[in-house]
Design an enzyme around this catalytic site. Structure first.
Site, PDB file in Angstrom:
ATOM      1  CD  GLU A   1      -2.680   1.131   2.611  1.00 30.10           C
ATOM      2  OE1 GLU A   1      -3.774   1.735   2.609  1.00 30.10           O
ATOM      3  OE2 GLU A   1      -2.254   0.504   3.607  1.00 30.10           O
TER       4      GLU A   1
ATOM      5  CE  LYS B   1      -7.453   1.168   3.754  1.00 31.39           C
ATOM      6  NZ  LYS B   1      -6.203   1.746   4.307  1.00 31.39           N
TER       7      LYS B   1
ATOM      8  CB  CYS C   1      -4.197  -1.693   4.657  1.00 35.07           C
ATOM      9  SG  CYS C   1      -3.305  -1.453   6.220  1.00 35.07           S
TER      10      CYS C   1
END
Length: 510
Positions: free
Chosen positions: A263, A339, A373
């Site tokens: 990321e 995300k 993440c």
């Protein structure tokens, strides 16, 4: 009881008929006894591999007789007579795409040793070797006559399934992964104990592959490479892209199918921003390079013949900043995954918003998902991806401290176990003291598997040295996933109580 067993499995020969007759007459005394000699010889002639016996010290104590049939024809209602002509010849179809279990029997004095399971396992292995779609069988329900006065045949099947009633054949079939797909009426009218009924049983070969062009065939052995990326000061975009190309080239040299970056791997470019003190403007400055990175990394994917998961980068759409990962396939196509869950830091300092779409991507090396993440800490997303037959979940992450890293790691391991898939996590290390909020990193990139006998004892396929720039490789067997989902020690996906709960994606938000 037999204290000195010496068991072997082999295929039948014509010379075995006398022993076969004695055994079948003993077991099938209530439905006509043994097949005539010409029927057994015909079976051995047309499908020799399908005629299996179990011996103890050279004496036949068990049999499994099978033929090849059309799945389309015999997965639908039929009777035993559809398999046998008037001269008691078995109708074997050499072009059939399924096996049909005619008979499976164990001598009464050898019951209790679970020998029938050995014959069934031999049948299953034969089905896999011949790339047949399934094993079908018409199963007797010989204890039904004891209950016919109080329940229907369908009610009897349900009671056996719930283990309220024991049936010597159906209970055994269910314990060997066969599924009841139909109740067959008048299957064998002379079977008085079953009242003429039978179950249509099916065991699916999860490794069945339809005939296809070899070039387009499904890849089952997949190699992934992950870059534990060193955050370092750079003086230009070209300098950082050279570093990207170096790693893609290196991973490609090892014949990898995928390479994964972390990321915000290109965050060092924030150091080139004229206004680093304004974090909102700094992340927008970084986003100005994303289009070039996508184009360059897509070209690298084609040039080096490898599928590239680009970690993640900021993207501005309609003045909104998103955190986005890209799948650059080696055929030149590009897909994106935003995300979805935004951390408090991203929301507060960088004013990033979450995306509204989630999907599984087809590749030439399996079906993959991407969760960036924080997203892997929400089990609902992994479950939704698993419902779309995901094989590998890629998780590019950035964490500054070990406790933050451990949240990602432990949640990723849980996703691998509960969704019976591989999970690859990849982060960055090093220091960027000149970039606010990116001054320290903590990472140990890893590959996780389901937790079962087919995998490493700790369910960790590979992992890096913490906080050291390096490349990690791991070979993943997608067929193991199929076996785990079907025949594993536990079946997390198959055993979900969807009658009590479910996870549903809100389409109106997408």
């Amino acid at each position: 009881m037999h204290d000195d067993l010496h068991l072997t499995i082999r295929n039948l020969t014509n010379d075995d008929y006398d022993e076969i007759k004695v055994l079948m007459d003993k077991v099938y005394h209530d439905i006509g006894g043994a097949w005539p000699k010409h029927t057994i010889h015909q079976l051995i002639s047309v499908f020799p591999e399908g005629q299996i016996c179990l011996e103890d010290h050279g004496k036949i104590v068990g049999l499994a007789l099978s033929v090849q049939v059309s799945y389309q024809r015999f997965s639908n209602p039929h009777t035993y007579d559809d398999l046998v002509d008037q001269k008691e010849n078995i109708l074997n179809d050499p072009m059939g795409d399924a096996m049909y279990g005619l008979d499976a029997l164990i001598a009464p004095e050898y019951r209790g040793y679970r020998l029938g399971r050995r014959l069934y396992e031999a049948r299953k292995e034969l089905c896999r070797q011949h790339n047949l779609r399934a094993i079908l069988a018409g199963g007797r329900i010989p204890n039904y006559h004891e209950h016919a006065h109080e329940m229907s045949a369908a009610e009897y099947l349900e009671a056996v399934r719930e283990r309220k009633i024991y049936d010597p054949i159906l209970t055994f079939q269910l314990s060997n992964d066969f599924q009841v797909t139909r109740l067959l009426k008048r299957y064998m009218p002379e079977d008085e104990k079953s009242q003429g009924y039978a179950t249509l049983l099916e065991w699916k070969n999860i490794f069945f592959e339809p005939d296809t062009n070899v070039i387009r065939s499904r890849k089952t052995q997949v190699r992934i490479g992950a870059i534990q990326w060193q955050m370092r000061e750079v003086e230009s975009v070209d300098e950082l892209l050279k570093q990207v190309e170096y790693f893609i080239d290196a991973v490609s040299d090892y014949k990898s199918d995928f390479v994964l970056f972390p990321e915000f791997f290109n965050a060092p470019l924030i150091g080139l921003s004229p206004d680093q003190g304004n974090q909102t403007e700094a992340i927008r400055f970084l986003a100005s390079f994303t289009e070039r990175f996508i184009n360059e990394m897509s070209q690298f994917a084609v040039s080096y013949n490898i599928n590239v998961i680009t970690g993640s980068m900021p993207v501005i759409e309609d003045e909104i900043v998103y955190n986005v990962s890209y799948l650059c396939r080696r055929d030149g196509t590009v897909e994106e995954q935003k995300k979805i869950h935004i951390t408090p830091h991203e929301r507060r300092d960088w004013v990033i918003e979450g995306g509204n779409d989630l999907r599984v991507f087809n590749t030439d090396a399996g079906r993959v998902g991407i969760l960036i993440c924080y997203d892997v800490e929400f089990p609902e997303l992994g479950r939704l991806l698993a419902a779309q037959d995901m094989d590998i979940l890629f998780v590019p992450f950035w964490t500054d401290t070990k406790n933050g890293y451990l949240r990602v790691r432990r949640c990723a391991q849980a996703r691998a176990i509960e969704n019976e898939c591989y999970v690859v996590i990849c982060g960055s290390c090093g220091n960027l003291p000149q970039v606010e909020n990116l001054d320290i990193q903590y990472a140990q990139s890893s590959v996780f598997s389901p937790s079962d006998f087919s995998y490493p004892h700790d369910a960790v396929m590979a992992e890096t040295t913490p906080n050291t720039e390096m490349i990690m490789f791991s070979d993943l067997d997608l067929d193991k996933l199929k076996l785990t989902r079907s025949e594993g020690s536990v079946n997390n996906l198959k055993d979900r109580r969807t009658d009590l709960y479910s996870v549903i994606w809100n389409q109106s938000k997408s």
